[in-house]
Scaffold this motif. Structure first.
Motif, PDB file in Angstrom:
ATOM      1  N   ALA A 302       0.840  -1.207   0.000  1.00 30.54           N
ATOM      2  CA  ALA A 302       0.000   0.000   0.000  1.00 30.54           C
ATOM      3  C   ALA A 302       0.871   1.251   0.000  1.00 30.54           C
ATOM      4  O   ALA A 302       0.622   2.192  -0.769  1.00 30.54           O
ATOM      5  CB  ALA A 302      -0.923  -0.020   1.213  1.00 30.54           C
ATOM      6  N   ALA A 303       1.913   1.255   0.827  1.00 28.27           N
ATOM      7  CA  ALA A 303       2.753   2.458   0.948  1.00 28.27           C
ATOM      8  C   ALA A 303       3.464   2.769  -0.366  1.00 28.27           C
ATOM      9  O   ALA A 303       3.622   3.932  -0.739  1.00 28.27           O
ATOM     10  CB  ALA A 303       3.771   2.267   2.068  1.00 28.27           C
ATOM     11  N   GLN A 304       3.888   1.725  -1.059  1.00 26.51           N
ATOM     12  CA  GLN A 304       4.641   1.913  -2.315  1.00 26.51           C
ATOM     13  C   GLN A 304       3.732   1.835  -3.536  1.00 26.51           C
ATOM     14  O   GLN A 304       4.219   1.909  -4.659  1.00 26.51           O
ATOM     15  CB  GLN A 304       5.725   0.821  -2.433  1.00 26.51           C
ATOM     16  N   ARG A 305       2.440   1.659  -3.301  1.00 25.61           N
ATOM     17  CA  ARG A 305       1.457   1.496  -4.405  1.00 25.61           C
ATOM     18  C   ARG A 305       1.951   0.477  -5.434  1.00 25.61           C
ATOM     19  O   ARG A 305       1.931   0.706  -6.651  1.00 25.61           O
ATOM     20  CB  ARG A 305       1.128   2.842  -5.059  1.00 25.61           C
ATOM     21  N   ILE A 306       2.416  -0.657  -4.924  1.00 29.65           N
ATOM     22  CA  ILE A 306       2.887  -1.740  -5.806  1.00 29.65           C
ATOM     23  C   ILE A 306       1.685  -2.404  -6.475  1.00 29.65           C
ATOM     24  O   ILE A 306       0.681  -2.707  -5.823  1.00 29.65           O
ATOM     25  CB  ILE A 306       3.708  -2.760  -4.987  1.00 29.65           C
ATOM     26  N   GLU A 307       1.806  -2.604  -7.780  1.00 24.86           N
ATOM     27  CA  GLU A 307       0.746  -3.280  -8.546  1.00 24.86           C
ATOM     28  C   GLU A 307       1.171  -4.729  -8.752  1.00 24.86           C
ATOM     29  O   GLU A 307       2.151  -4.988  -9.465  1.00 24.86           O
ATOM     30  CB  GLU A 307       0.586  -2.648  -9.935  1.00 24.86           C
ATOM     31  N   PRO A 308       0.470  -5.700  -8.168  1.00 23.14           N
ATOM     32  CA  PRO A 308       0.814  -7.095  -8.431  1.00 23.14           C
ATOM     33  C   PRO A 308       0.763  -7.388  -9.933  1.00 23.14           C
ATOM     34  O   PRO A 308      -0.113  -6.881 -10.634  1.00 23.14           O
ATOM     35  CB  PRO A 308      -0.281  -7.870  -7.680  1.00 23.14           C
ATOM     36  N   ALA A 309       1.736  -8.161 -10.395  1.00 23.46           N
ATOM     37  CA  ALA A 309       1.806  -8.468 -11.832  1.00 23.46           C
ATOM     38  C   ALA A 309       0.930  -9.688 -12.118  1.00 23.46           C
ATOM     39  O   ALA A 309       1.275 -10.810 -11.729  1.00 23.46           O
ATOM     40  CB  ALA A 309       3.250  -8.753 -12.222  1.00 23.46           C
ATOM     41  N   ILE A 310      -0.188  -9.458 -12.763  1.00 24.93           N
ATOM     42  CA  ILE A 310      -1.074 -10.569 -13.141  1.00 24.93           C
ATOM     43  C   ILE A 310      -0.879 -10.826 -14.626  1.00 24.93           C
ATOM     44  O   ILE A 310      -1.129  -9.951 -15.453  1.00 24.93           O
ATOM     45  CB  ILE A 310      -2.548 -10.252 -12.841  1.00 24.93           C
ATOM     46  N   ASP A 311      -0.423 -12.019 -14.954  1.00 25.61           N
ATOM     47  CA  ASP A 311      -0.193 -12.362 -16.355  1.00 25.61           C
ATOM     48  C   ASP A 311      -1.515 -12.470 -17.091  1.00 25.61           C
ATOM     49  O   ASP A 311      -1.675 -11.971 -18.198  1.00 25.61           O
ATOM     50  CB  ASP A 311       0.575 -13.682 -16.435  1.00 25.61           C
ATOM     51  N   ARG A 312      -2.465 -13.143 -16.445  1.00 22.40           N
ATOM     52  CA  ARG A 312      -3.758 -13.348 -17.103  1.00 22.40           C
ATOM     53  C   ARG A 312      -4.827 -13.590 -16.042  1.00 22.40           C
ATOM     54  O   ARG A 312      -4.560 -14.252 -15.031  1.00 22.40           O
ATOM     55  CB  ARG A 312      -3.660 -14.561 -18.038  1.00 22.40           C
ATOM     56  N   THR A 313      -6.004 -13.028 -16.288  1.00 22.85           N
ATOM     57  CA  THR A 313      -7.162 -13.290 -15.431  1.00 22.85           C
ATOM     58  C   THR A 313      -8.139 -14.158 -16.205  1.00 22.85           C
ATOM     59  O   THR A 313      -8.501 -13.830 -17.340  1.00 22.85           O
ATOM     60  CB  THR A 313      -7.832 -11.966 -15.011  1.00 22.85           C
ATOM     61  N   PHE A 314      -8.540 -15.255 -15.595  1.00 21.01           N
ATOM     62  CA  PHE A 314      -9.433 -16.216 -16.234  1.00 21.01           C
ATOM     63  C   PHE A 314     -10.848 -16.050 -15.684  1.00 21.01           C
ATOM     64  O   PHE A 314     -11.029 -15.680 -14.514  1.00 21.01           O
ATOM     65  CB  PHE A 314      -8.991 -17.650 -15.942  1.00 21.01           C
ATOM     66  N   ALA A 315     -11.840 -16.381 -16.530  1.00 19.84           N
ATOM     67  CA  ALA A 315     -13.199 -16.560 -16.029  1.00 19.84           C
ATOM     68  C   ALA A 315     -13.260 -17.930 -15.354  1.00 19.84           C
ATOM     69  O   ALA A 315     -12.454 -18.821 -15.663  1.00 19.84           O
ATOM     70  CB  ALA A 315     -14.193 -16.491 -17.178  1.00 19.84           C
ATOM     71  N   LEU A 316     -14.224 -18.105 -14.454  1.00 22.59           N
ATOM     72  CA  LEU A 316     -14.341 -19.387 -13.750  1.00 22.59           C
ATOM     73  C   LEU A 316     -14.518 -20.549 -14.729  1.00 22.59           C
ATOM     74  O   LEU A 316     -13.994 -21.647 -14.506  1.00 22.59           O
ATOM     75  CB  LEU A 316     -15.528 -19.298 -12.789  1.00 22.59           C
TER      76      LEU A 316
END
Ligand SMILES: NC(=O)c1ccc[n+]([C@@H]2O[C@H](COP(=O)([O-])OP(=O)(O)OC[C@H]3O[C@@H](n4cnc5c(N)ncnc54)[C@H](OP(=O)(O)O)[C@@H]3O)[C@@H](O)[C@H]2O)c1
Length: 344
Positions: A302-316
């Motif tokens: 939160a302090a560094q506003r780090i954005e997690p690296a998501i390669d791909r988001t899948f539908a269920l």
């Protein structure tokens, strides 16, 4: 409610089930689960290759799989005053490890392993097993945090990483990329190894100072020593396991730390003890960590506003494809799944 259940140690036993809606007990909250992320662990559980087959940490089937999740608080049980309805939380898989050092009793019970995991519509969980999510993150990003960010954070803490220190991360999976981002936030120099130049370019874009393709040149430990003026790294985050362990020892500097987390290439390594003794290395094992460790990682994110690296988001509906991609290690950072349950 909707849920998915693994009936045994084979992915083709995964099937939809309907379960009674849970109610939060004393000290619990009710969550509407919004997203999950996959860890290598989930793949191992789904194919029956995770850990021992007996004992307190063993996998139990049938099982609602997937350790990591993100959910919205929809009701509070009696005695809960640390959270409010509407809070967005990361669900930590270690159900009995709120804080403090590891013990068998704290480490063994784990969602998605021997306790119900995150692939369900609603979950009643203990309030001290979740962490309020950093405000800048979306559901899928929140779901990436529990195992990978906690583990990466614990590695940096174990080696007391600070400005000017050198950190090596092996490969570009979830733990490695969080370790890269969090190490940069602590002022360290980071070396990333990968089998792919394309992934190394992505690591550079996230701040990696040096990169090394271990497929083209397997002697990455020699490269690390060269990049550090012959000294070696303060910390090696050892994700890969048996195949890389000796090189991890070889790439660490005197008094350095090899943080042992992974088993992607197996668990039985042959070790030259003199490599540990001669350089007085610290070889530190890790078993995810506590909810407090996740909270500390979230504070830094939160302090560094780090954005997690998501390669791909899948539908269920594409969950099996997500498992397949995890099995192949074809991703950079994390794989997430949105919990878009059918309407009926
Ligand atoms: N003990 C703990 O607390 C803990 C916590 C979290 C995870 N883990 C374990 O740590 C490991 C990594 O987890 P993860 O979630 O980050 O996995 P992941 O996202 O599946 O990471 C896979 C990546 O590892 C890299 N890799 C595979 N073989 C390698 C090798 N020989 N040398 C270097 N890199 C290699 C590959 O990177 P490239 O494609 O870039 O080559 C691959 O993409 C897994 O075994 C996991 O179970 C343990």
């Amino acid at each position: 409610m909707h849920a998915l259940q693994l009936d045994g140690p084979r992915l083709d036993t995964l099937r939809p089930v309907r379960l009674d809606d849970p109610a939060p007990g004393h000290g619990e909250i009710l969550l509407r689960m919004r997203a999950v992320s996959l860890n290598y662990l989930d793949h191992a559980v789904a194919i029956g290759s995770y850990g021992s087959s007996s004992g307190p940490g063993a996998v139990t089937y049938p099982l609602i799989p997937v350790a990591d999740g993100a959910g919205e608080v929809v009701a509070l049980g009696a005695g809960v005053d640390s959270l409010a309805v509407g809070d967005r939380v990361a669900v930590h898989p270690k159900v009995s490890w709120p804080s403090g050092r590891a013990s068998a009793a704290k480490a063994a019970p784990m969602r998605g392993v021997n306790r119900p995991g995150s692939l369900r519509e609603l979950a009643a969980v203990s309030a001290d097993s979740v962490v309020k999510a950093p405000a800048h993150l979306g559901w899928e990003q929140i779901a990436t945090l529990p195992i990978a960010a906690t583990t990466a954070w614990n590695g940096l803490v174990a080696a007391d990483i600070g400005p000017g220190h050198t950190v090596v991360v092996l490969g570009t999976g979830g733990v490695s990329i969080f370790a890269l981002q969090l190490a940069k936030a602590r002022g360290a120099r980071v070396i990333v190894t990968s089998s792919s130049d394309e992934k190394l370019a992505r690591a550079r874009a996230l701040g990696a100072d040096f990169v090394h393709n271990y497929r083209r040149d397997p002697a990455w430990d020699v490269a690390v020593r060269e990049m550090t003026g012959g000294l070696g790294a303060n910390l090696v985050v050892e994700n890969a396991g048996a195949e890389t362990f000796s090189r991890s020892l070889s790439s660490a500097r005197h008094g350095g730390t090899v943080f042992v987390v992974g088993f992607l290439t197996g668990t039985a390594a042959q070790v030259d003890l003199l490599a540990i003794i001669g350089k007085a290395l610290r070889v530190v094992g890790n078993n995810t960590g506590s909810t407090q460790d996740l909270a500390d990682a979230c504070t830094a994110i939160a302090a560094q506003r780090i954005e997690p690296a998501i390669d791909r988001t899948f539908a269920l509906a594409d969950l099996r494809e997500a498992y397949g991609q995890m099995a192949r290690g074809a991703h950079f950072g994390k794989l997430a799944v949105t919990l878009d349950w059918p309407r009926s």
